[in-house]
Design an enzyme around this catalytic site. Sequence first.
Site, PDB file in Angstrom:
ATOM      1  CG  ASN A   1       3.134   8.871   5.373  1.00  0.00           C
ATOM      2  OD1 ASN A   1       3.234   9.113   5.127  1.00  0.00           O
ATOM      3  ND2 ASN A   1       1.002   8.469   5.053  1.00  0.00           N
TER       4      ASN A   1
ATOM      5  N   PRO B   1       0.473  -1.245  -0.042  1.00  0.00           N
ATOM      6  CG  PRO B   1       0.048  -1.557   1.953  1.00  0.00           C
ATOM      7  CD  PRO B   1       0.918  -2.086   1.091  1.00  0.00           C
ATOM      8  CG  LEU B   2       1.421   4.914  -2.938  1.00  0.00           C
ATOM      9  CD1 LEU B   2       2.530   4.224  -3.891  1.00  0.00           C
ATOM     10  CD2 LEU B   2       0.624   5.527  -3.821  1.00  0.00           C
ATOM     11  CB  CYS B   3      -1.058   5.125   3.047  1.00  0.00           C
ATOM     12  SG  CYS B   3      -1.042   3.313   3.384  1.00  0.00           S
ATOM     13  CB  THR B   4       2.382   0.470   4.153  1.00  0.00           C
ATOM     14  OG1 THR B   4       1.283   0.384   4.406  1.00  0.00           O
ATOM     15  CG2 THR B   4       3.687   0.289   4.655  1.00  0.00           C
TER      16      THR B   4
END
Lengths: 443, 534
Positions: free
Chosen positions: A215, A209-212
């Site tokens: 961030n 996942p891009l947010c992982t």
Amino acid sequence: MAECHEADQKRWNNLRKVLERAGPFCHPEFEHDSDLLTFILTSCPILIIGAGGLGCELLKDLVLMGFQQIHIIDMDTIDLSNLNRQFLFRRKDIGCSKAEVAAAFINKRVTNCQIIPHFCKIQDKDESFYREFCMIVCGLDSIVARRWINGMLVSLLEYEDGVLKTTSIIPLVDGGTEGFKGNARVILPGMSACVECTLDLYPPQITYPLCTIANTPRLPEHCIEYAKVMLWPKENPFNVPLDGDDPQHTGWIYEKSLERALEFNIPGVTYRLVQGVIKNIIPAVASTNAVIAGICATEVFKIATNCYVPLKNYLVFNDVDGIYTYTYEAEKKENCLVCSQIPQTLTIPDPTKMKLKEIIALFTESSQYQMKSPGLTTMIDGKSKTLYMSAIKSIEERTRKNLNKTLVELDLRDGCEILVADATSPNTMVVRLNYLSADVEMK
Amino acid sequence: MASPPPKSPEQTEKSKKYDRQLRLWGDHGQVLLENAKVCLINATTLGAEILKSLILPGIGAFTIVDGETVTEEDTGSNFFLDYDSVGMPRARVATQSLLELNADVHGDYIDETPEHILSHTQNFFNKFNIVIGTSLPEKVLIPLSKHLWEANVPLIVCRSIGFLGYIRLQVKEHTVIEAHPDNENPDLRLINPWPELKVHLEKTDISKLDNKERSHVPALTILYYFIKKFQEHNNGALPRSRSDKDEIRKMIQESAVCDENGVQILEDNFQEAIHLVNIGINPQIIPTQLKKILEDDCCTHLTQDSSPFWIMCAGLRELVQAEESLPVRGTLPDMASDSGSYIALQQIYQKKALSQSEFVYRRVCQIVTDLGIQQDIISEQEVKLFCKHCSELYVMRGSCIADEYEKNSPDLSVYLEDPDSLMFSYVVLRGLERFLGEYNVYPGHLDDQVEPDVLKLKIITGKLLSEWRCTQILRDERVHEVCRYGGAELHSVSAVLGGIAAHEAIKLLTHQYKPLNNTFIYDAITSSSATYTL
């Protein structure tokens, strides 16, 4: 000449025994005689798709099973990392066409055989090319290419009063390997389960996942993806797209991944892992390729000579723990997109809300379609209209605004047909829209 | 502006060439492979195919023993014998063309029959790490098997005839540290955590977290918190049964909070905690197979000749006795969490694993000193790897082929109850070997001898079955089928067997992955196979 013929007969003595003698376990329609050997030697052209790990083995196996007329097609060139298993290639061949080097090697080593290489994409060849073969064998690592050739063979089928003409069937034997695991299957297009019928057998690719990535990285892979997906496009260090085969590029990603890992205290970023993630490397060894190609070649021999009943129709192999094989019959899918002949319909609950981009998302994300970047056209009032197409830049720019329009806004009526083109198939798929709220007022 | 060229680690030519396999057995597996010397007896199609799949990944050296000359038939099925070589020594031609496959591999040959070598220089075979024999006649197989059993050199025997294949592995004892299991549960220790882990996990009170903090707690911490809650409700009892686990799942589910819109949601990490309940709650037990290894005579009675594997087992045994549990694996699966919390947790597991492997290493050093053997026989790195994989340790003890043929008549009746059992193919192959011994030619070798040979082979297999006191009858069709082959070796069938046998050799040489135990039958007619322990 006669002497040569006699010597040649002696060379094939092993094959003659199994082809010229009757046997209790043979196919009921097996006709044992010397014409069979002549048939496979001279009049049974085979196409091998892929001249890599499986392709090299297939070429050797089929030539020594008596098939002397073989074409082999591959768009790739030879790399140093191929040499641990692609045994027809040497260090001096690095950079040359796989198909051409493989064909030249076999033509030199094995007397009287005629291997014809094609250094191009399978998509560069048309129906008339594929129609010439008795059988097609695949040793590919690409699912898209497998689906494409499967679609091609299905489109070559001919029906007479709704009945499939068996003479139009070109059997497809397909092998695949990964590490110490592999599979082999026999597909009789139109008769047995095709690649598309069993699309769910291919595991989805691992994605993060891009947010992982952005961030909360925890794994070394997250750090590598960060450098690849976020930093590369932003910093564009070499002003070109990322090329996993360029050591400078890999080195850059490696450095940036290490920095990221250091920042978060994440252990385990290695150069090997970086390469693996960037290029999505699948581990491979000589032995598994030998096994799977051998099984495929044996099936080709069975189908061509009718000596035994061919594999029905899927075999899995695994030698991680002991040696394990398992065969089963994959089932034909009733409403298969490619081989069922059943028109596809797309049920739309509410065309006033459904947007074009949601239909495209369905084609790319649903396990049933798994398309790459579908292009959509339709006929409105007898005229062809492009709804969306990403492949050509100018058309993409012109049609991009359609993505956020609803089906009603696009003048698409209940029952109208959408033509869907994608890299996964040589043919356009026709999908009929079926509105649940059919009494929608059109503007 | 372009960045300066990066200083990435130099990759050697070798690591580039072998990249795709190093991802499987690692650099340490490759070192073992590159030090290996392999002997092949008889460069048949199958023999050459086996060597091919060993030379490509880079074994150190091979030697071919073969007294035959190349025939026309050979060139029709053996890729490494070309048409111009008919009449030349098969050992030489095969060695030359196999050597072309990999410049890193050394190869030589002996143009003599194995019988000759066995009767003149028996110890010739002792210098190899593995001996592979194809198409061996019984009169060679039996003395060779005995000799290699005594010399403790693994032997792989293979045969490919028509659509039938056979692989038999003979190894006295084989030990595996990295079995590479397909599915492995994470090693979490939430039941009975060690003090540092306990202190760390108890720092978090799930009920006191705000929504943002909640979404960042690792699933492990969540699960531990609810195990504690469960114990509070149940007088300190640990969750064990299925209903206990269901109750914990329910507690986690019900802890869901409302978002700003008042909608109840269960965050990803809480979902993960629910998924972890099953494996996270099972108490860590020592697998029976490992208990057996630790109680094995080889582990409890070390000698100067003990292998590093058994010395490390003895070290591990001392840790297990002291702590009543296995060393922690020290790796965690990924879980939704902020980086800091995850890494902190990971470091606690790693630290524990490190201190335990240090303990085992110290014990190993002491044992080595006590035994009076070379100090550097086992490195700290090896002990680390050993401890990390201790739950998958594997010991295989094989049987001698000569015993199977001479002393212990195999008890096959259980298998032969099933009329379709591939064990019948084993019987036919044993009959075939005896036929070869008696008549010195394959049954059905000549076109006009198929029928008479069927009769002869039927008599032989009938005798064999009665010697083994099996009452089942071998169907005539099976005998007929093998006579139909007339000794023919088919390339594609040998290619399959060659790949499989080569990988078994790689398993033995690298001590990774579990090998075949011990007999494999392949039926290419039905594309099926079976494994038997004889």
